[in-house]
Design a protein around this motif. Structure first.
Motif, mmCIF file in Angstrom:
data_model
loop_
_atom_site.group_PDB
_atom_site.id
_atom_site.type_symbol
_atom_site.label_atom_id
_atom_site.label_comp_id
_atom_site.label_asym_id
_atom_site.label_seq_id
_atom_site.Cartn_x
_atom_site.Cartn_y
_atom_site.Cartn_z
ATOM 1 N N PHE A 1 -58.826 -14.788 36.061
ATOM 2 C CA PHE A 1 -60.062 -14.116 35.535
ATOM 3 C C PHE A 1 -60.395 -14.371 34.151
ATOM 4 N N TYR A 2 -61.955 -14.419 33.772
ATOM 5 C CA TYR A 2 -62.394 -14.787 32.510
ATOM 6 C C TYR A 2 -62.837 -13.366 31.979
ATOM 7 N N THR A 3 -62.375 -12.916 31.025
ATOM 8 C CA THR A 3 -62.802 -11.776 30.221
ATOM 9 C C THR A 3 -63.289 -12.189 28.720
ATOM 10 N N ALA A 4 -63.970 -11.226 28.210
ATOM 11 C CA ALA A 4 -64.234 -11.248 26.708
ATOM 12 C C ALA A 4 -64.144 -10.107 26.020
ATOM 13 N N ALA A 5 -63.627 -10.558 24.549
ATOM 14 C CA ALA A 5 -63.563 -9.429 23.550
ATOM 15 C C ALA A 5 -64.687 -8.396 23.460
ATOM 16 N N PRO A 6 -64.412 -7.154 23.750
ATOM 17 C CA PRO A 6 -65.574 -6.279 23.709
ATOM 18 C C PRO A 6 -66.569 -6.496 22.363
ATOM 19 N N GLY A 7 -67.930 -6.458 22.847
ATOM 20 C CA GLY A 7 -68.938 -6.704 21.659
ATOM 21 C C GLY A 7 -69.014 -7.968 21.205
ATOM 22 N N THR B 210 -66.715 -9.541 36.303
ATOM 23 C CA THR B 210 -65.532 -10.476 35.795
ATOM 24 C C THR B 210 -65.830 -11.867 36.796
ATOM 25 N N PRO B 211 -65.953 -13.015 36.112
ATOM 26 C CA PRO B 211 -65.824 -14.187 36.695
ATOM 27 C C PRO B 211 -64.610 -14.503 37.250
ATOM 28 N N ALA B 212 -64.090 -14.780 38.376
ATOM 29 C CA ALA B 212 -62.699 -14.804 38.843
ATOM 30 C C ALA B 212 -62.663 -15.858 40.166
ATOM 31 N N PHE B 213 -61.557 -16.591 40.277
ATOM 32 C CA PHE B 213 -61.351 -17.470 41.340
ATOM 33 C C PHE B 213 -60.146 -17.540 41.770
ATOM 34 N N VAL B 214 -59.475 -18.172 42.648
ATOM 35 C CA VAL B 214 -58.183 -18.431 43.199
ATOM 36 C C VAL B 214 -57.977 -19.883 43.448
ATOM 37 N N ILE B 215 -56.632 -20.215 42.893
ATOM 38 C CA ILE B 215 -56.530 -21.602 42.854
ATOM 39 C C ILE B 215 -55.048 -21.511 43.529
ATOM 40 N N ASP B 216 -54.405 -22.717 44.023
ATOM 41 C CA ASP B 216 -53.285 -22.983 44.422
ATOM 42 C C ASP B 216 -52.338 -23.816 43.561
ATOM 43 N N ALA B 217 -51.132 -24.120 43.678
ATOM 44 C CA ALA B 217 -50.216 -24.411 42.650
ATOM 45 C C ALA B 217 -50.660 -26.080 42.140
ATOM 46 N N LYS B 218 -51.320 -26.610 42.884
ATOM 47 C CA LYS B 218 -51.644 -27.841 42.698
ATOM 48 C C LYS B 218 -53.246 -28.052 42.194
#
Length: 271
Positions: A249-255, A116-124
């Motif tokens: 998080f970036y997810t995708a519909a199965p299939g 799963t592509p994932a990253f952390v950002i702050d409020a700005k």
């Protein structure tokens, strides 16, 4: 001031705060995993004797400055910080500034998300951390860490005829930044970013003057990949702490085609 409850709260949070969370070495000769009294006192800038008396329920009334320092030393979340102030008979002030230090737990979570592509950002919208899947999907992070700045003033700045999805991101991110500026009124980083954007981008200024407010949550995003074409991603947002950090998080519909691409990117990493 409830000295007994204040003492119990301080002892409990000290026992729960690991040295690594406070930027201290774990060491090998600890009887308990938490901080020692002298470590809390040093981190808060107060004497060990004064802190010991607070934990024993016989200390003097701590000032707001001491309470704020204890909150930082014990890495309290915003609700815990507010509770500490109230136990001492004080009303909590506005939230602290943005947190830029990503906790070891969140970094471990990013590493474990190998599909799963994932990253952390702050409020700005400063990019603080990311995992390997995010790099494989979107490339290396840009030199300028702020996503809003890149949208309005980056190599390909937003224009009036930009696709609807880019316009929507711009609208929502500016409204989100306005909400952050109210939630963290004393944060110099937010103020400086807004000033830079207003000076550099008429498109940002136009949206800022609309005075919209929102907090970004789950949405659907279309990404055009140079190799895999158009990808439809579900963008899930987890609010990680009261310092403004969010895990995306970036997810995708199965299939789906996108799910197949993500699976292929994961397999590439294992080769």
């Amino acid at each position: 001031m409830n000295r007994v409850l204040l003492a119990e709260f301080l002892k409990d949070r000290r026992a729960r705060t690991r040295p690594s969370e406070a930027g201290l070495p774990e060491g090998t000769r600890r009887r308990t995993p938490g901080l020692r009294r002298e470590e809390v006192a040093r981190l808060a800038g107060i004497s060990v004797d004064y802190y010991a008396r607070l934990e024993q329920g016989r200390g003097p009334h701590p000032s707001r400055q001491v309470l704020a320092a204890l909150g930082r030393a014990l890495r309290l979340f915003e609700d815990e910080r507010a509770h500490l102030f109230r136990l001492a008979g004080e009303q909590p002030g506005p939230p602290r500034g943005l947190s830029r230090e990503v906790s070891p737990g969140i970094r471990h979570l990013l590493e474990r998300l190998d599909d799963t592509p994932a990253f952390v950002i702050d409020a700005k919208y400063d990019l603080l951390a990311w995992n390997g899947m995010a790099v494989r999907l979107m490339g290396d992070p840009p030199p300028e860490p702020n996503m809003i700045w890149n949208a309005f003033c980056g190599p390909m700045p937003l224009s009036e005829d930009a696709p609807a999805e880019f316009q929507s991101f711009a609208d929502e991110s500016v409204a989100d930044l306005r909400a952050a500026s109210v939630r963290y009124p004393d944060d110099e980083g937010i103020r400086a970013l807004i000033a830079r954007l207003r000076a550099a981008s008429p498109e940002f200024t136009r949206r800022w003057n609309q005075h919209r407010v929102c907090v970004r949550r789950t949405t659907v995003k279309t990404l055009t990949h140079p190799v895999y074409g158009e990808l439809e991603l579900e963008c899930q947002v987890l609010h990680a702490d009261e310092g403004g950090q969010r895990v995306v998080f970036y997810t995708a519909a199965p299939g789906s085609h996108t799910a197949g691409v993500l699976n292929g990117l994961r397999e590439q990493a294992s080769v």
